[in-house]
Design a protein around this motif. Structure first.
Motif, PDB file in Angstrom:
ATOM      1  N   LEU A 836       0.831  -1.186   0.000  1.00 37.46           N
ATOM      2  CA  LEU A 836       0.000   0.000   0.000  1.00 37.46           C
ATOM      3  C   LEU A 836       0.871   1.243   0.000  1.00 37.46           C
ATOM      4  CD1 LEU A 836      -2.698  -0.983   2.657  1.00 37.46           C
ATOM      5  CD2 LEU A 836      -3.036  -0.788   0.188  1.00 37.46           C
ATOM      6  N   THR A 837       0.340   2.326  -0.559  1.00 37.64           N
ATOM      7  CA  THR A 837       1.099   3.579  -0.597  1.00 37.64           C
ATOM      8  C   THR A 837       0.152   4.755  -0.480  1.00 37.64           C
ATOM      9  OG1 THR A 837       2.674   4.897  -1.868  1.00 37.64           O
ATOM     10  CG2 THR A 837       0.992   3.708  -3.112  1.00 37.64           C
ATOM     11  N   ARG A 838       0.708   5.849   0.089  1.00 40.03           N
ATOM     12  CA  ARG A 838      -0.040   7.100   0.171  1.00 40.03           C
ATOM     13  C   ARG A 838       0.389   8.060  -0.939  1.00 40.03           C
ATOM     14  NH1 ARG A 838       0.960   5.492   5.471  1.00 40.03           N
ATOM     15  NH2 ARG A 838      -0.953   5.209   6.725  1.00 40.03           N
ATOM     16  N   ARG A 839       1.364   7.683  -1.711  1.00 45.12           N
ATOM     17  CA  ARG A 839       1.815   8.505  -2.826  1.00 45.12           C
ATOM     18  C   ARG A 839       0.800   8.428  -3.965  1.00 45.12           C
ATOM     19  NH1 ARG A 839       7.851   8.976  -2.569  1.00 45.12           N
ATOM     20  NH2 ARG A 839       7.850   9.206  -4.832  1.00 45.12           N
ATOM     21  N   THR A 840       0.811   9.421  -4.843  1.00 49.82           N
ATOM     22  CA  THR A 840      -0.122   9.453  -5.981  1.00 49.82           C
ATOM     23  C   THR A 840       0.598   9.742  -7.290  1.00 49.82           C
ATOM     24  OG1 THR A 840      -0.571  11.799  -5.589  1.00 49.82           O
ATOM     25  CG2 THR A 840      -2.062  10.193  -4.546  1.00 49.82           C
ATOM     26  N   ASP A 841       1.904   9.492  -7.326  1.00 51.63           N
ATOM     27  CA  ASP A 841       2.670   9.798  -8.530  1.00 51.63           C
ATOM     28  C   ASP A 841       2.868   8.549  -9.377  1.00 51.63           C
ATOM     29  OD1 ASP A 841       4.504   8.356  -7.115  1.00 51.63           O
ATOM     30  OD2 ASP A 841       5.882  10.024  -6.748  1.00 51.63           O
ATOM     31  N   HIS A 842       3.808   8.662 -10.329  1.00 56.92           N
ATOM     32  CA  HIS A 842       4.051   7.578 -11.283  1.00 56.92           C
ATOM     33  C   HIS A 842       4.678   6.337 -10.651  1.00 56.92           C
ATOM     34  CE1 HIS A 842       7.755   9.953 -11.066  1.00 56.92           C
ATOM     35  NE2 HIS A 842       8.378   8.817 -11.305  1.00 56.92           N
ATOM     36  N   THR A 843       5.069   6.399  -9.397  1.00 56.06           N
ATOM     37  CA  THR A 843       5.613   5.207  -8.732  1.00 56.06           C
ATOM     38  C   THR A 843       4.500   4.341  -8.172  1.00 56.06           C
ATOM     39  OG1 THR A 843       5.800   6.280  -6.554  1.00 56.06           O
ATOM     40  CG2 THR A 843       7.663   6.518  -8.090  1.00 56.06           C
ATOM     41  N   THR A 844       3.265   4.731  -8.383  1.00 53.73           N
ATOM     42  CA  THR A 844       2.125   3.988  -7.845  1.00 53.73           C
ATOM     43  C   THR A 844       1.168   3.611  -8.964  1.00 53.73           C
ATOM     44  OG1 THR A 844       0.678   5.894  -7.463  1.00 53.73           O
ATOM     45  CG2 THR A 844       2.332   5.383  -5.760  1.00 53.73           C
ATOM     46  N   LEU A 845       0.247   2.740  -8.650  1.00 51.73           N
ATOM     47  CA  LEU A 845      -0.836   2.387  -9.574  1.00 51.73           C
ATOM     48  C   LEU A 845      -1.968   1.772  -8.770  1.00 51.73           C
ATOM     49  CD1 LEU A 845      -0.544  -0.946  -9.774  1.00 51.73           C
ATOM     50  CD2 LEU A 845       1.211  -0.378 -11.449  1.00 51.73           C
ATOM     51  N   PHE A 846      -3.139   1.705  -9.367  1.00 50.90           N
ATOM     52  CA  PHE A 846      -4.277   1.042  -8.733  1.00 50.90           C
ATOM     53  C   PHE A 846      -4.272  -0.437  -9.137  1.00 50.90           C
ATOM     54  CE2 PHE A 846      -5.908   5.368  -8.318  1.00 50.90           C
ATOM     55  CZ  PHE A 846      -6.429   5.325  -7.036  1.00 50.90           C
ATOM     56  N   GLU A 847      -4.628  -1.294  -8.192  1.00 51.79           N
ATOM     57  CA  GLU A 847      -4.670  -2.726  -8.458  1.00 51.79           C
ATOM     58  C   GLU A 847      -5.924  -3.334  -7.850  1.00 51.79           C
ATOM     59  OE1 GLU A 847      -4.388  -5.113 -10.380  1.00 51.79           O
ATOM     60  OE2 GLU A 847      -2.187  -5.138 -10.368  1.00 51.79           O
ATOM     61  N   TYR A 848      -6.402  -4.409  -8.505  1.00 53.19           N
ATOM     62  CA  TYR A 848      -7.582  -5.138  -8.028  1.00 53.19           C
ATOM     63  C   TYR A 848      -7.163  -6.269  -7.087  1.00 53.19           C
ATOM     64  CZ  TYR A 848     -10.348  -2.893 -11.735  1.00 53.19           C
ATOM     65  OH  TYR A 848     -10.989  -1.999 -12.539  1.00 53.19           O
ATOM     66  N   PHE A 849      -8.023  -6.517  -6.082  1.00 54.93           N
ATOM     67  CA  PHE A 849      -7.807  -7.623  -5.145  1.00 54.93           C
ATOM     68  C   PHE A 849      -9.148  -8.234  -4.773  1.00 54.93           C
ATOM     69  CE2 PHE A 849      -4.337  -4.665  -4.520  1.00 54.93           C
ATOM     70  CZ  PHE A 849      -3.225  -5.477  -4.408  1.00 54.93           C
ATOM     71  N   ILE A 850      -9.127  -9.519  -4.455  1.00 56.45           N
ATOM     72  CA  ILE A 850     -10.287 -10.123  -3.801  1.00 56.45           C
ATOM     73  C   ILE A 850     -10.344  -9.556  -2.388  1.00 56.45           C
ATOM     74  CG2 ILE A 850     -11.350 -12.266  -3.014  1.00 56.45           C
ATOM     75  CD1 ILE A 850      -9.885 -13.704  -5.279  1.00 56.45           C
ATOM     76  N   GLN A 851     -11.514  -9.123  -2.007  1.00 57.62           N
ATOM     77  CA  GLN A 851     -11.643  -8.476  -0.697  1.00 57.62           C
ATOM     78  C   GLN A 851     -11.075  -9.369   0.398  1.00 57.62           C
ATOM     79  OE1 GLN A 851     -15.669  -7.377   0.317  1.00 57.62           O
ATOM     80  NE2 GLN A 851     -14.963  -5.626   1.487  1.00 57.62           N
ATOM     81  N   GLY A 852     -10.192  -8.767   1.191  1.00 53.60           N
ATOM     82  CA  GLY A 852      -9.544  -9.500   2.271  1.00 53.60           C
ATOM     83  C   GLY A 852      -8.133  -9.935   1.934  1.00 53.60           C
ATOM     84  N   THR A 853      -7.757  -9.861   0.646  1.00 56.21           N
ATOM     85  CA  THR A 853      -6.393 -10.242   0.256  1.00 56.21           C
ATOM     86  C   THR A 853      -5.537  -9.029  -0.088  1.00 56.21           C
ATOM     87  OG1 THR A 853      -6.909 -10.463  -2.113  1.00 56.21           O
ATOM     88  CG2 THR A 853      -7.281 -12.405  -0.718  1.00 56.21           C
TER      89      THR A 853
END
Length: 882
Positions: A836-853
């Motif tokens: 997990l990250t609190r950054r919002t720049d190009h070093t981050t991205l959104f990812e999908y997970f099964i809830q709880g994983t």
């Protein structure tokens, strides 16, 4: 009086003897007489006709060609012609014509020969149904009894209708509907009086009076028919003159094939034979509708043909088939052998020994397989050639259709680029041509093979199937029969097993070389990436998108070999074909394209194992629905079943099918057919969604070029060419490029393309740089350059067929976002660590997970890696595609 009494007794005795004789003959032939039931239920032996889903004729099976017609739809002039010629008192007699019998008896007494049979239409029909054409007295007696019997149980119109549909008329045409198609390629309603009179004259001797085999005899017979019609008052003198003097327009026509899809037709034919038996399937008049629409089937066939020719051109020209003139000492052994194999024409020394007519006749001896057209080179200019085709057409092939033809040396070596046409061909060369986008090109029969299958992931309906370059060259259907190693096409299923085990798309796996010593064999196993580049710790999503081999091996180890094999079997693969060793993770198992497309459909449809099927429905010869295929549907619940829950376990579904359906998965109950039978759900909707989303990554460019996070999925060209974001795909290449694959899907359509040689030991090789192609379109080469050169792989060899098909199939389909199932969450993570990250720049991205994983730990600032800062002095290059 003394003579009257003996004569009276003699008459009585003769009458008794005659009656006894007739009774004796009747009982003698009684076993051969048809029953009333048979006569009432006479079935015409009508061929099976196979259509695309939208009603385009694909093929016709059956030795006898028959097109049944209702009596009301038969032209009155044809009825008049038949009655005037064959039986003018048809509606007056009771099956036998006494006047005709007397005439035949007198002729027999005078000539001593059985020249006239005195057969009525009813007698001819009796002979056609139940007897032979042998001229014997016993056959004639049987014919009379059967005719009398038929007149008792059938009306005159029923007898006439049977005659018009049953009688043999030459060239395997039975009935006048078929004769109209065979001789004129038209329905009966469109024939002229001359044409109707021609086919009306055929019943007497169809083999010697037909207008194809004996046009002269046919004209004489037509005149006799027209004369009888004139005598009976059916036509006027003017109509007689016009029809009698009309030219012969007949030529042999086959079935009205609208879509030539022989691999599909053969699959359906085999299934019908399995259900009904060969004789019944070919003569029962079944009208079978495929699940494949004509536009998708055509698109698949064109995509496969174009793709195989593209591969063939990259690897060089193997030379002309032979030479018809010139210095034959220069002919290669390969040319001589080819000429021998094709039983080709005999060469002559000089061009002047040939005229155009003899050249065309010579070219007709060369095997012609669509889309290849045999031709001979007439003149060679600097950068073009003029040819004469087998159709007698003169065609000039421009340099753009020749410049690909470097010399073929091996599958991995090509000669230098040609500079002039004379570097490729000389006069007298027999070659193949083909058209591409309207232009003519030099061509050759590809030695490489291919296969293609497209399927509806929601119900298993096969939308297109191509089993090879040409069914007429090889009937082996590679789409359904060829089990070939699948290479990296297996990886989505391995990754699905990892997700089932608890891995996530952000899990970090070490992309580093593996060197495992096997003490038993004394050999180290060193699986390698292709190309042999290693990224170190890598997220699972990126590893699948870049098709990292060693990551797949490590995932297999993390899940367990047996557990992975059992999970892969859930996708419909046969357990015996799944190897129980670690090479499983690299695709060492062998499966058919149909099995692969079925497995991919599970990922596309949310986790349901549907059943592939080729037949949509079957109608009887009257056009009534005989049965409708009842597929398994990817639905949970299947709301069409009044709220009945779907997604049943596989064993329960099979039990239901066994109770409701026959072994071929079809039903004769219309209400039952409209209900949706749920397919077994073999993986969760969440698992299927995550794998599908990873596969979307594999068909696009990812990250930012400027921020140094740019990377390409192995199938990135699909996204570039299709310009869609609702597609997913996976390349596949085996060791030494013996098999190449591209499989992928849109939510409504899943497809698999395979390319390889029929000899599994032959490698697809590599193509060297062809400067001619680069010079012609340098801008295009800048972004597809490595598609033209280098080692063949799934992206180069198989991918273009998939892309071209999807371009056609999805042309009018709106963008369809992939539905996100319940219990899927999306969080922002660090691009490198997956935390997990609190950054919002190009070093981050959104990812999908099964809830709880989803990850619960945040990345520390000192753990963040910024490629743009770390490599600011470097210029990234596009990666080699595997």
């Amino acid at each position: 009086m003394k003579y009257i009494k003996p004569l009276f007794f003699i008459t009585i005795i003769l009458g008794i003897l005659g009656t006894a004789t007739l009774v004796g003959i009747y009982f003698y032939i009684k076993p051969d007489l048809p029953s009333v039931t048979v006569l009432k239920d006479v079935r015409l032996q009508t061929p099976m006709r196979i259509y695309t889903q939208d009603g385009r004729l694909i093929s016709q099976y059956g030795v006898k060609r028959r097109i049944p017609v209702e009596l009301d739809n038969v032209p009155q002039q044809l009825i008049d012609a038949v009655l005037a010629t064959e039986d003018s008192r048809f509606y007056e007699h009771k099956g036998i014509d006494p006047i005709g019998i007397v005439r035949a008896a007198i002729n027999l007494a005078v000539t001593g020969e059985k020249q006239q049979g005195a057969s009525t239409l009813t007698m001819q029909l009796a002979r056609g149904f139940f007897l032979t054409r042998e001229k014997t007295y016993i056959r004639k007696i049987k014919e009379i009894f059967i005719a009398l019997h038929m007149e008792q149980v059938l009306t005159k119109d029923e007898i006439l209708a049977l005659y018009l549909n049953k009688i043999e008329l030459g060239h395997r045409a039975f009935g006048f509907g078929a004769a109209a198609q065979v001789y004129y390629g038209k329905p009966l309603s469109e024939l002229s009086l001359a044409q109707l009179a021609t086919i009306a004259g055929l019943p007497q001797a169809p083999s010697v009076l037909n207008p194809i085999s004996r046009p002269d005899r046919s004209v004489e017979r037509r005149r006799i028919v027209l004369m009888r019609m004139l005598d009976e008052g059916f036509i006027t003198r003017q109509e007689f003159e016009e029809a009698a003097n009309a030219p012969v327009t007949a030529r042999k026509h086959g079935a009205e094939i609208e879509v030539d899809a022989p691999y599909l037709a053969d699959l359906i034919y085999s299934e019908m034979v399995e259900v009904y038996g060969k004789e019944e399937a070919e003569t029962g008049g079944y009208q079978v509708y495929a699940t494949a629409p004509s536009d998708l089937q055509r698109a698949a066939q064109q995509a496969v043909l174009r793709n195989l020719h593209d591969y063939d051109e990259r690897h060089g020209y193997r030379g002309p088939l032979m030479h018809l003139w010139g210095d034959q000492q220069e002919a290669t052994d390969a040319e001589a052998e080819e000429a021998k194999l094709t039983d080709g024409p005999t060469p002559r020394n000089r061009k002047t020994d040939w005229d155009e007519a003899s050249l065309v006749e010579a070219l007709k001896k060369i095997e012609r397989i669509y889309p290849l057209v045999p031709a001979v080179v007439m003149t060679v200019d600097e950068q073009s050639v003029t040819t004469l085709t087998v159709d007698g057409e003169k065609i000039t092939v421009a340099w753009e259709g020749l410049d690909w033809a470097r010399e073929y040396i091996t599958d991995s070596r090509q000669g230098n680029e040609p500079e002039t046409a004379s570097d490729i061909l000389r006069e007298g060369a027999v070659i193949y041509l083909r058209q591409q986008e309207g232009d003519w090109r030099l061509a050759q029969m590809p030695e490489v093979s291919g296969a293609f299958v497209a399927m509806d992931p929601d119900n298993g309906a096969v939308r297109a199937v191509v089993g090879g370059y040409s069914f007429y060259k090889s009937q082996f259907n590679r789409a359904t029969q060829a089990k070939r190693q699948v290479g990296s096409n297996i990886k989505p299923f391995v990754y699905s097993a990892a997700i089932e085990k608890g891995y996530t798309l952000a899990s970090i796996i070490n992309d580093a070389p593996i060197n495992q010593w096997n003490a038993a064999t004394g050999v180290a196993w060193r699986p390698e990436n292709s190309p042999a580049e290693y990224d170190g710790p890598i997220r699972m999503r990126k590893a699948l998108g870049k098709s990292k081999n060693v990551v797949s091996v490590r995932l297999l180890r993390g899940v367990g070999l047996r557990e992975t094999a059992e999970h892969i079997a859930k996708f419909g693969f046969e357990k015996d074909d799944i190897p129980l060793d670690e090479t499983l993770s690299l695709g060492s198992g062998s499966h058919t394209p149909l099995e692969v497309v079925r497995g991919m459909s599970v990922i596309a449809n949310g986790g349901f194992l549907v059943r592939p099927h080729f037949i949509d429905r079957v109608l009887d010869e009257e056009g009534e629905l005989l049965w409708q295929t009842q597929p398994l549907w990817a639905c949970d619940p299947c709301t069409d079943n009044d709220g009945e829950e779907g997604g049943l376990p596989e064993d329960d579904v099979e039990a239901m099918l066994a109770a409701q359906l026959n072994q071929n998965g079809v039903t004769t109950d219309k209400k039952e057919a409209e209900q949706k039978v749920p397919a077994p759900q073999v993986i969760s909707a969440q698992n299927a969604f995550l794998v599908a989303d990873m596969m979307r990554t594999g068909v696009r460019a990812n990250g930012s070029w400027n921020k140094k996070t740019y990377w390409l999925g192995t199938g990135w060209r699909a996204r570039n060419l299709l310009q869609r974001t609702d597609i997913a795909g996976k390349t596949g290449t085996t060791n030494d490029s013996r098999d190449t694959w591209f499989s992928g899907f849109h939510p409504d359509l899943v497809a698999t393309a395979w390319v390889g040689f029929d000899n599994p030991n032959r490698q697809l090789g590599r193509a060297t740089r062809n400067q001619n192609l680069i010079n012609r379109n340098p801008e295009k080469f800048n972004w597809i350059g490595n598609a033209l050169i280098g080692t063949e792989d799934g992206a180069k060899a198989a991918g273009p067929a998939w892309i071209r098909f999807m371009q056609e199939a999805l042309a009018d389909t709106p963008h369809t976002p992939m539905p996100i199932p319940e219990n899927i969450v999306r969080v922002r993570i660090d691009r490198t660590s997956g935390k997990l990250t609190r950054r919002t720049d190009h070093t981050t991205l959104f990812e999908y997970f099964i809830q709880g994983t989803e990850p619960s730990v945040y990345v520390r600032d000192d753990e963040v890696i910024d490629p743009a800062v770390e490599d600011e002095n470097e210029t990234p290059e596009p990666e080699e595609i595997f």
